[in-house]
Design a protein around this motif. Sequence first.
Motif, mmCIF file in Angstrom:
data_model
loop_
_atom_site.group_PDB
_atom_site.id
_atom_site.type_symbol
_atom_site.label_atom_id
_atom_site.label_comp_id
_atom_site.label_asym_id
_atom_site.label_seq_id
_atom_site.Cartn_x
_atom_site.Cartn_y
_atom_site.Cartn_z
ATOM 1 N N GLU A 130 -19.737 14.748 -4.213
ATOM 2 C CA GLU A 130 -19.509 14.041 -5.475
ATOM 3 C C GLU A 130 -20.295 12.730 -5.539
ATOM 4 O OE1 GLU A 130 -15.192 13.866 -5.832
ATOM 5 O OE2 GLU A 130 -15.098 16.034 -5.583
ATOM 6 N N LEU A 164 -21.780 8.360 -8.799
ATOM 7 C CA LEU A 164 -20.872 9.503 -8.814
ATOM 8 C C LEU A 164 -21.492 10.525 -9.736
ATOM 9 C CD1 LEU A 164 -17.445 7.660 -8.976
ATOM 10 C CD2 LEU A 164 -18.515 8.796 -7.036
ATOM 11 N N ARG A 165 -21.678 11.729 -9.240
ATOM 12 C CA ARG A 165 -22.422 12.706 -10.030
ATOM 13 C C ARG A 165 -21.792 12.877 -11.419
ATOM 14 N NH1 ARG A 165 -20.817 18.369 -6.865
ATOM 15 N NH2 ARG A 165 -18.605 18.265 -7.339
ATOM 16 N N THR A 168 -22.521 18.874 -12.335
ATOM 17 C CA THR A 168 -22.683 19.599 -11.072
ATOM 18 C C THR A 168 -24.115 20.084 -10.878
ATOM 19 O OG1 THR A 168 -21.719 21.508 -12.179
ATOM 20 C CG2 THR A 168 -20.293 20.302 -10.681
ATOM 21 N N GLY A 189 -17.141 22.040 -9.616
ATOM 22 C CA GLY A 189 -16.878 20.783 -8.919
ATOM 23 C C GLY A 189 -16.449 19.670 -9.843
ATOM 24 N N ARG A 190 -16.053 18.576 -9.189
ATOM 25 C CA ARG A 190 -15.563 17.411 -9.923
ATOM 26 C C ARG A 190 -16.725 16.515 -10.310
ATOM 27 N NH1 ARG A 190 -10.370 13.903 -8.062
ATOM 28 N NH2 ARG A 190 -9.457 15.876 -8.681
ATOM 29 N N VAL A 191 -16.749 16.062 -11.545
ATOM 30 C CA VAL A 191 -17.799 15.155 -12.007
ATOM 31 C C VAL A 191 -17.160 13.954 -12.695
ATOM 32 C CG1 VAL A 191 -19.395 17.088 -12.286
ATOM 33 C CG2 VAL A 191 -18.107 16.273 -14.256
ATOM 34 N N TYR A 192 -17.927 12.894 -12.810
ATOM 35 C CA TYR A 192 -17.369 11.621 -13.282
ATOM 36 C C TYR A 192 -18.121 11.120 -14.511
ATOM 37 C CZ TYR A 192 -15.233 11.581 -8.655
ATOM 38 O OH TYR A 192 -14.507 11.911 -7.540
ATOM 39 N N LEU A 204 -12.918 11.462 -15.119
ATOM 40 C CA LEU A 204 -13.537 12.560 -14.373
ATOM 41 C C LEU A 204 -13.099 13.862 -15.009
ATOM 42 C CD1 LEU A 204 -11.147 13.984 -12.413
ATOM 43 C CD2 LEU A 204 -11.399 11.813 -11.265
ATOM 44 N N HIS A 206 -13.699 18.499 -14.423
ATOM 45 C CA HIS A 206 -14.216 19.552 -13.539
ATOM 46 C C HIS A 206 -15.171 20.425 -14.319
ATOM 47 C CE1 HIS A 206 -10.693 17.982 -11.573
ATOM 48 N NE2 HIS A 206 -11.283 18.321 -10.437
ATOM 49 N N HIS B 573 -11.959 15.642 -2.330
ATOM 50 C CA HIS B 573 -12.889 14.866 -1.526
ATOM 51 C C HIS B 573 -12.327 13.471 -1.284
ATOM 52 C CE1 HIS B 573 -16.732 17.369 -2.391
ATOM 53 N NE2 HIS B 573 -15.658 18.133 -2.393
ATOM 54 N N GLU B 590 -18.286 11.735 3.182
ATOM 55 C CA GLU B 590 -17.501 12.386 2.140
ATOM 56 C C GLU B 590 -17.029 13.699 2.719
ATOM 57 O OE1 GLU B 590 -19.616 12.916 -1.562
ATOM 58 O OE2 GLU B 590 -18.194 14.402 -2.302
#
Lengths: 330, 799
Positions: A130, A164-165, A168, A189-192, A204, A206, B573, B590
Amino acid sequence: MKEKIEQIKKDFTSELTSVDTEDSLENIRIKYFSRNGLFAQLFEDFKSLPKEEKPKFGQILNIEKQSAQQKFDEIKQKLESNSTDKAEYIDLSLPGREREIGNVHVLNQTLNEVKSIFKGLGFSIYTGPEIESDENNFEMLNFPDDHPARDMQDTYFLSESFLLRTHTSPVQVRLMKKHQPPYRAIMPGRVYRNEAISAKSYCLFHQLEGLVIDTNVTFAELKGTLVYFIKQLFGSDVKYRFRASFFPFTEPSAEVDIWWEPKGKEGKWLEILGCGMVDPNVLNNLKIDSEKYIGYAFGMGIERIAMLKYGIDDIRLFFDNDKRFLNQFK
Amino acid sequence: MIISLKWLKNYINLDGISVEEIVDKLTTSGSEVEEVIDKSSEFKNIVVGYVESVSKHPNADRLSVCKVSDGNELFDVVCGAPNVSAGQKVPFAKVGAIIPNGKFEIKSAKIRGEKSSGMICAEDELGLSEDHSGIMVLSENAEVGKPLVEELKLDDVIIDVAITPNRSDALSHIGIARDLATIFDKKLIYPEINFEYKVVSKNDIAEVDIENAEGCPRYSAVIVKNVEVKESPEWLKEKLTSIGSRPINNIVDVTNFILHEMGQPLHAFDLKHLSDNKIVVKNNLGEGEFITLDSKKRSMLPTDLMIWDGQKPVAIAGVMGGENSEVTADTKDILIESAFFDPSYVRKTAKHLGLSTDASYRFERGTNPSGTLDAALRAALLIIETAGGEIIKEVIDVYPNEILSKEISVRFSRISKILGFDIPKEKIYDIFEGLEFNIINKSEEEITVSVPTFRHDIEREIDLIEEIVRIYGFENIPPIENISLALTNKVDETSFLDDLRKKLTAFGFDETVSNSLISEDKSISYTKSVKVLNPQSTEMSVLRNSLLPGMLMNISRNLKVKENQLKFFETGHVFSSNSNTIKSFEDFSENENLIIAICGKRQNTEWYQKESYFDIYDLSGNVNGLLSSYFDIEKLESKYTFEGDDYFEYLVSKSFNNVNIGSGGKVSNELLDKYDIPNEVFVFEINADNLKQNSKDEKKYQPLLKYPKVYRDFAFVLDKEISYYEVEKTIKDSNSKLLKKVNLFDIFESESLGSSKKSLAFQLEYFDEARTLREDEVDSEFWNTIEVVKKKFNAELRG
């Protein structure tokens, strides 16, 4: 001796007939049949009898004891069967001993549904970190420095070159850096996004992106694949539209809307997917021959899909983890 | 961007095309319509009314009762405006109308005892201006009963379009008209510019000098003398109001009109305030403050491109003009600036100032370098039309390095290869012509076009393919029936966590998903947390270095709503930094963690049981149960810490071959207080990456046992302080490999044993996979064990 036997026999019979509980039966057992019970005493007495009387009384004693034992067992059986009848009265209407099954979070349930559709289409699944470099998150994906395209994604910065990405897509970059095409993969994945928290947006979310690169993929295939996907997810009579859009990393780019008409409310188009053909600049950045290989990519927000599917009107509910909310999706 | 359909029709004939069609095509071709407001329906039931009489309200001093006619009928209307009088023609909202500003419906009502059926409206109530001084009075010529939209020529449809950052060419009415003209096969009608002029770099009145030609490739300026600054004519005010822009004066309004018509931002300087009658385009000198025309002080940097006169800065190039040279009521001579500024210069300046204007928005996306002169001339012509004056025929235009049209070819075969279907060549030619790409060359294989200079987004073959397909329409892409795919290895990097989820939900745990941004004081001091440079708030200023804070927030929130049987888990994470600034992937770590938490009631009081609360043994049982599906649990090393730390009252750490697997225990009261949690909480946090890497990777079949197991029981009385673990270890060590399992089946404490003593009862399980054990060999191990335990722990055999 004879009188004694008769007396015990009489007492035993009368005591046995008045027995009504297992406890009193046990008392009789102890009184007559235990090691120091009356029958044992009779056998003890028998030992001191004159030799000539022994055969006669031995026989009587054995018969009497056997008969007494037999009567005792009958009563015992009767009592036991009575008491079992009682214990076996079962109230089937009682609630059973409670067990609670655990529950996967609704976001992961939704993600699993999406994943399984793409797995069925032969996609692999990759993940990535992330915290990303500006290079992987923007540069490689054809976001020029100081370009308004960067405003499309409000970014949390950790330093000059790390962040923070915001999507994805850097997982695609990592895949392309590591392996040669062809690719056929999704990346959840989780993104911000640096946005104020409200019912509609959170800091954030997903995302799930897909990447297909090969020598023979086309925009028509992209459309076909995504139409198949949304029909699987929302039902085959879902109304959808593709419209031209802009993403720095795809060209041509499109967004997919579905027509959403909750009961009693006015219908509207809602965006659920972004997609397009991988921009040749991205392929070139990653040393993939953009004349030979053609690719398509797509991305979607899991929260958005879950909100649509379940009629959830506040994105914050996902992250509050109120059990009253979580358990609605068992 | 707001588009007025009425305005748009100046440049394209849209007769016979419905609003729905326009909206649909705009959207699918890439300019997404976000909102459509039909003014006619907004003003439904609002008509021109005639005030026949006005009398005082009997019960209220400030109110009057009017009789208002709609041409057919007379209505009683209570009105509070001071300026209402008989004989006026007014906007009259009848019963059923919805007032545009405020969106409330007019109903028949009694106001302070007097009947009122309708409302006479003020301008602000109609959303026409901010004027609320009194009711709006219409022209005497207004036709009573006519819908107000028609009377005020408001019958327009307003369309809010989202323009993507690549499409700066679409940021104007003409830009939108161009796409529509191509889509609907119509002609784009440009406004006529009839003016004879001569291009110079200086004239008798002024001169322009570009010192930073990278920042400003072109600067055109037209001078208009002897203007009269005043209110704009109705048509101009109407246009600007329709798109939500506030009219100011005729000069400023014309420049705004051109911006929305052609997409070229203009600026008008008051010529008398330009020292030496000079315009110089160059960077700011050093740092300093500059006052923009909104009277705000702006801190400028030496990298900012400015417009200077002979002595001082007079405007921030492409962003906003200065207060020192703006057009005011007594302005006579003006210089109209129409320039092409470099997008990245404008963007940098606008960004550091935190100032986005209509002008900067367009410049930073790229305007048309070829269109500056036309825009300036069109503005000048409109200015003399609305403000009088005369245009100086020597028009200034400084354009040191002309920006030429790019020539790009596209192969028909490539179009088909990318799209997967063929588009007729004729259709392709039409699309290019409609979008004003000049076709330079056509062959069997390809077509070469020159790209108009307003299309900064078109540089490559693929960009042309995008233009073709977006106009051709995605809906026309034929559906495909099948796909082929490469039979390469398939990977699923999410399967491990999915498997964990299945196991934990089977144990009755609910999964949570928490924010990874937390406040710094919540982070766990075992490691250093990673800070966000630009957080939304201090509550979300660092990345979590543990899943514990988020989990405690979840527990706290649930307890507050009386959810008190909590078995939660979460994967996610966690981050920690190894350095003060993050310059590489080595400066932070991480990894994926898993946390298991229990809190509150294990069970409620039910007909078969009494209520009970979770304790540490529920935690260890669940943790061991989970871990035993990944490891041979016997090989897992455990470390017990009874003193605890800031976060735990006591804790257990587990490792495998010296790799940390996880730790947890009872959360300390001090920490629970911070989260306002009154109940005991037990958590265990696992490093899921380590778990994955160290767990047994393959499941393998073992033949089922063919020989009987032999059991031996015993119980010892020993000191309370001796841990189970020590006794168990001693038992195991004192036996051969025939001992397969040690089961503690009872712990007993009582006064009869003595207050410092406890009794532990064990069952030992022996067997051999290859043979039946003899009683005597088991007995000899068993009795040996008893002796060892007795001796080592000073224990007493109980039975």
